[in-house]
Motif scaffolding. Sequence first.
Motif, PDB file in Angstrom:
ATOM      1  N   PHE A  35      12.979 -13.428  29.024  1.00 32.54           N
ATOM      2  CA  PHE A  35      14.086 -13.175  28.107  1.00 32.54           C
ATOM      3  C   PHE A  35      13.647 -13.249  26.634  1.00 32.54           C
ATOM      4  O   PHE A  35      14.355 -12.787  25.709  1.00 32.54           O
ATOM      5  CB  PHE A  35      15.222 -14.179  28.348  1.00 32.54           C
ATOM      6  N   SER A  36      12.496 -13.817  26.443  1.00 32.56           N
ATOM      7  CA  SER A  36      11.996 -13.895  25.057  1.00 32.56           C
ATOM      8  C   SER A  36      11.457 -12.549  24.575  1.00 32.56           C
ATOM      9  O   SER A  36      11.216 -12.337  23.392  1.00 32.56           O
ATOM     10  CB  SER A  36      10.904 -14.959  24.948  1.00 32.56           C
ATOM     11  N   SER A  37      11.267 -11.624  25.475  1.00 28.64           N
ATOM     12  CA  SER A  37      10.771 -10.285  25.134  1.00 28.64           C
ATOM     13  C   SER A  37      11.936  -9.432  24.673  1.00 28.64           C
ATOM     14  O   SER A  37      13.107  -9.696  24.991  1.00 28.64           O
ATOM     15  CB  SER A  37      10.101  -9.640  26.350  1.00 28.64           C
ATOM     16  N   GLU A  38      11.536  -8.381  23.877  1.00 29.49           N
ATOM     17  CA  GLU A  38      12.577  -7.506  23.382  1.00 29.49           C
ATOM     18  C   GLU A  38      13.257  -6.774  24.545  1.00 29.49           C
ATOM     19  O   GLU A  38      14.461  -6.636  24.570  1.00 29.49           O
ATOM     20  CB  GLU A  38      11.969  -6.492  22.391  1.00 29.49           C
ATOM     21  N   ASN A  39      12.428  -6.260  25.410  1.00 34.64           N
ATOM     22  CA  ASN A  39      13.008  -5.565  26.595  1.00 34.64           C
ATOM     23  C   ASN A  39      12.733  -6.431  27.812  1.00 34.64           C
ATOM     24  O   ASN A  39      11.712  -6.281  28.506  1.00 34.64           O
ATOM     25  CB  ASN A  39      12.361  -4.193  26.751  1.00 34.64           C
ATOM     26  N   HIS A  40      13.626  -7.387  27.987  1.00 39.40           N
ATOM     27  CA  HIS A  40      13.389  -8.349  29.073  1.00 39.40           C
ATOM     28  C   HIS A  40      13.517  -7.695  30.457  1.00 39.40           C
ATOM     29  O   HIS A  40      12.977  -8.175  31.437  1.00 39.40           O
ATOM     30  CB  HIS A  40      14.375  -9.529  28.974  1.00 39.40           C
TER      31      HIS A  40
END
Length: 602
Positions: A62-67
Amino acid sequence: MYKNLHFKIVVIFVVFTMAIMSAVGAMMLYNTVSYYTDEFDSQMESAFGEESDLFLELISAFSSENHFEKQNEILKAYSGTLGIDGHRNYYVLNADGVFAAGSDAKLGEDLEITPNIVSAMNGGVGNKSRFWEEYIDYAVCISAEGKTSIIYIKDTQEEVRSFTMMIFQMTVQSMFFGLLVAVVLSFFLARAITEPIRKLTIGAQRIADGEFEQSIDVKGNDEIGALSETFSNMKDVLKNTLDEISGERQKFETLFLYLKDAVIVFNRGGKLMHINKMAKKLFEFNTPESEAVMKGFTFSAMINLLQIDYKEVSVKYKENKNHVVNDVIYNGKALDVTFADFKYSENGETLRGIMCLIHDVTGRYELDKSRREFVADVSHELRTPLTGIKGAVETVLENPTLDDEIKNNFLEMAIEECDRMTRIVGDLLVLSRLDNKRTSWKVETFELSRFVEHIYDVMSADAKAKNHTFTKVVYKDIPEITADREKLQQVVINIVSNAVKYTPEGGKIDIFAKGEKGFAVIRVTDNGWGIPEEDLPRIFERFYRVEKSRTSDAGGTGLGLAIAKEILDAHGGDISIESAVGKGTAVTVKIPYACKLEMPKA
C-alpha cells in the motif's frame, strides 16, 4: 422363471453388488471433492493469515503509488504457494469489487460478484464453499494507510471434476466387473442351494402322486442334507402310514359293500353320499334305470319310503345323536333302522351327516310272530278238549239219574278228548325234543322196499274203511338206507294218513318209491280236496291247518307236517308238497342213503 429361488438369489447378489459399488463410488467421489475443498481452504487460510509473509507483504504494497500492481506482482511471486494454474486464478479487486489486476485479465473483466467477495467487501473474509457449486473461491479484505483492496482466489474445480470423472469411470467399470463376478458366483451358489431343493421338490411331487419307491438322493452334511435325510425318513413313515390307511380303507370298503345289513350315508344337506349293495337291493337300485333315481335319493325320501315318523326321528336324534326304530315293515320285510351321527371332512371343514343302518329282522319278527301264534294255538287246541271234557263230566255229575247209555256216551266223549289232548301234548314233546336236540335216535340200516310195504300194510285198513283205492309201486334197485326207521315210518304214515283223511270217500291214493342221485324218494299222491295255493307256503308251520274247522273235526292237530319236516331236516332230507284245489295233493319225501345222524356205537 421370475418366481423361482434361483432367479431371486441371482437378483439379490446383483442388487447387493450394485448397492455396494454405488456406495463405495459415492463415498470416493464425496471424499475426493471434500478433500480438495478442505485442502483449498487450508491452503488459503495458511497463505492469508495475518502473521503470514504473504499477508504482510500485501499490506506493505500500500505504500506504493499503484498498490494494485504491486500486490499483483507479490501474488504472482507466491503463485506456487497459492497453487495457481490453469484452473485456479488470483484477482486484485478494489473496495467495490471491481477488477484491478490478476492472473487472467480477461476472466477478471467478467468476474462475477460471489458471496465470498461480498463478505470481503464488507471488511471480512469470504471463505464459505458450497458443495454443489462449480467452483470454490476465497476472498480477503486488506486495508492499510486508508487504502483497501480485495484479494480474490477462484478455482474452477476442473481438476477435481476430471479426477472425479475418472473415479466414476473406474467405479462403473468395477461395478460391471463386480456384477459379472456376482452373477457367476450367484449362479453357482444358487445352483448349490436350489438343486437339492429341486430334487426334494421332485421327490415331494412324486410322493404326492403316490410314488414311494424312488429314493431322494441329496448328499451333504449341511442343513439341506439333514433336511433330505429327514424327508426320506418322513417318506418311509408316510408310505407305511398310507399303506396302513389304505389297508384299513379297503377293509372298510369291503365291509361296507358286502355287509349283510343295508348301510346308507347322507351328508349334512340330506343328500346321498354312500350306499352299499344290500341297501341298493333293498330299495331296488340295482338296475341301470334306477341309477338316476338313486343319485337323487335323499334322507327324507328314505324316511317316506319306510313310513317312519320324521318328527320323532328328528327329536330323538338331536337328543342322543342316535335313534333306533324297530319293526319297520317294508316290501314284506321287518327292519330295524338305526340312525347314527356321522362326521366327514369337506374343503377342510368338519361336517356332520347321518348314517342309517338297516338290519333285516324278518326272521326274528316272524319267529316272534310264530311264537305268539303258537302259544295262542296251543291254548286254543288245549282249551277245546278241556271244554268238552268239563262239559261231559259236569253233565254226568249234575244228572245222576241219566240213562246208562247216555252217561257212557258222555264219558266216552271225555275219553276221546283226553286222547286228543294226549296226542297234542305228545306232538309238542316231540317238537320240543327236536328243537333242543334231545331226541333219541335209533339209526339202523334197512331196505326201503320192506319199509314201504310195511307202511302199505298198516294203512290199507284205514284206506279200505273209506273205500279208497290204495296202490303201491316200489322199484327194486333202491340201495339200503341208514336212518332212524321208526321216525321215518312216523313221517310217511302221517302223510298217508292225511291223504286218507282229506280225500273224499271212494278216492284214489298211490305210494311209490325209487332211488334218485343219492336219495331214496317216496311219493304219496291222492285225488282229494287239495290245498289252496295261498296256504302252501305255510303248510309246515306248527298248528297251521287248512280249513281249520274241517281238519279239527278230522282229528288233526296241525303238528304232523311240522314234525315230519323237523325229522327229515335232522336226517339231511327234504319234504315238498304239490297241490291244487279239487285235483289232489302229492307229497314227496327225499331221504339220503346215509343220513347225517351218527350210528350208535357197538
